[in-house]
Design an enzyme around this catalytic site. Sequence first.
Site, mmCIF file in Angstrom:
data_model
loop_
_atom_site.group_PDB
_atom_site.id
_atom_site.type_symbol
_atom_site.label_atom_id
_atom_site.label_comp_id
_atom_site.label_asym_id
_atom_site.label_seq_id
_atom_site.Cartn_x
_atom_site.Cartn_y
_atom_site.Cartn_z
ATOM 1 N N ASN A 7 0.860 -1.188 0.000
ATOM 2 C CA ASN A 7 0.000 0.000 0.000
ATOM 3 C C ASN A 7 0.897 1.238 0.000
ATOM 4 O OD1 ASN A 7 -1.853 2.020 0.513
ATOM 5 N ND2 ASN A 7 -2.249 1.395 2.640
ATOM 6 N N LYS A 9 0.109 4.292 -0.294
ATOM 7 C CA LYS A 9 -0.524 5.487 0.286
ATOM 8 C C LYS A 9 -0.285 6.705 -0.622
ATOM 9 C CE LYS A 9 -0.035 3.334 4.747
ATOM 10 N NZ LYS A 9 -0.066 3.467 6.179
ATOM 11 N N HIS A 91 -9.474 1.227 5.032
ATOM 12 C CA HIS A 91 -8.181 1.474 5.676
ATOM 13 C C HIS A 91 -8.375 2.450 6.841
ATOM 14 C CE1 HIS A 91 -4.116 2.784 6.467
ATOM 15 N NE2 HIS A 91 -3.747 1.643 5.929
ATOM 16 N N GLU A 93 -6.690 4.868 7.914
ATOM 17 C CA GLU A 93 -6.466 6.295 7.652
ATOM 18 C C GLU A 93 -7.715 6.931 7.055
ATOM 19 O OE1 GLU A 93 -2.816 5.639 5.541
ATOM 20 O OE2 GLU A 93 -1.900 5.126 7.456
ATOM 21 N N GLU A 163 -5.357 -4.671 10.729
ATOM 22 C CA GLU A 163 -4.337 -3.646 10.907
ATOM 23 C C GLU A 163 -4.632 -2.848 12.178
ATOM 24 O OE1 GLU A 163 -2.202 -2.626 7.002
ATOM 25 O OE2 GLU A 163 -3.908 -1.293 7.213
ATOM 26 N N GLY A 169 2.441 2.513 10.755
ATOM 27 C CA GLY A 169 3.401 3.604 10.600
ATOM 28 C C GLY A 169 4.090 3.999 11.890
ATOM 29 N N SER A 209 3.392 -1.796 10.399
ATOM 30 C CA SER A 209 4.842 -1.801 10.640
ATOM 31 C C SER A 209 5.511 -3.144 10.370
ATOM 32 C CB SER A 209 5.157 -1.320 12.065
ATOM 33 O OG SER A 209 4.765 0.025 12.217
HETATM 34 P P1 PGA Z 1 2.830 0.496 7.636
HETATM 35 O O1 PGA Z 1 1.396 0.658 6.981
HETATM 36 O O2 PGA Z 1 3.390 -0.826 7.115
HETATM 37 O O3 PGA Z 1 3.626 1.676 7.166
HETATM 38 O O4 PGA Z 1 2.645 0.455 9.111
HETATM 39 C C1 PGA Z 1 0.518 -0.423 6.805
HETATM 40 C C2 PGA Z 1 -0.786 0.068 6.231
HETATM 41 O O5 PGA Z 1 -1.255 1.121 6.662
HETATM 42 O O6 PGA Z 1 -1.371 -0.562 5.333
#
Ligand code: PGA
Length: 254
Positions: A7, A9, A91, A93, A163, A169, A209
Amino acid sequence: MPLVVGNWKMNTSVPDGLQLASRISDLVMVGGVEVVILPPFTHLWSIAELLRGSHIGLGAQDVFWEPAGAFTGEISPTMLSGWCDWVLVGHSERRHLLKETNADVRRKLDAALAHELSVIVAVGETGVERDADHTEKVITRQLDAAFSGRTASDLESCVVAYEPVWAIGSGRTATPDQAEQVCQLIRQWMATHCGEAAAQHLRVLYGGSVNDRTARELFAQSDIDGGLIGGASLEPDDFAAIVMAADPVGEASR
Ligand code: PGA
């Protein structure tokens, strides 16, 4: 077959994204892992051309539920259908920063399935919810909203990604036990509501992460069938190493 999804983003310019996709496609070979990348909307068409005939799948990071009309800035499933195979919905976010509700996620999933897209549905609890011991309640509510009334055949086009919001992140990966516990809960929910066979067949991913050091142990858990990778998917070598960690026979990378 395990699935590893990158992903991206809101990262990379179009030229940088093309370069990244091409590097990933060079590094990651056909093997025992399915690999999908989710670049920004602006990159999708040119990356689809670049990946044509390759073993890397392509998807969008989001989709709107209406097929067409006065919805400024939105992208509809009809625009993606036929050349872009996958879409991510729910997601965290989008749920938290853009205030998407469980009902919105359901409408997006309905629309994507109706247009024959394969869908990754992300679920996860916040740190506050975990500390208050509400993880199970929150995940169940998200699953109820997105999946109640779905058939086993709907599930064939779905993947669920667990997640935890506190792990995304943050550099704080969930422990393999924490991740496995919730992925197992997801599979049990599916078994109860959509049938045991569909639940066994469903791929449940962990995201948050994941890096080349933590991937192998996470993917070794019995209810984790791969990962949804954010930051590390922008680094081709790291991403390739993560893909390799998901490959039971070690053939997914050069
Ligand atoms: P990250 O993001 O691996 O940077 O923690 C995962 C995601 O949000 O899909």
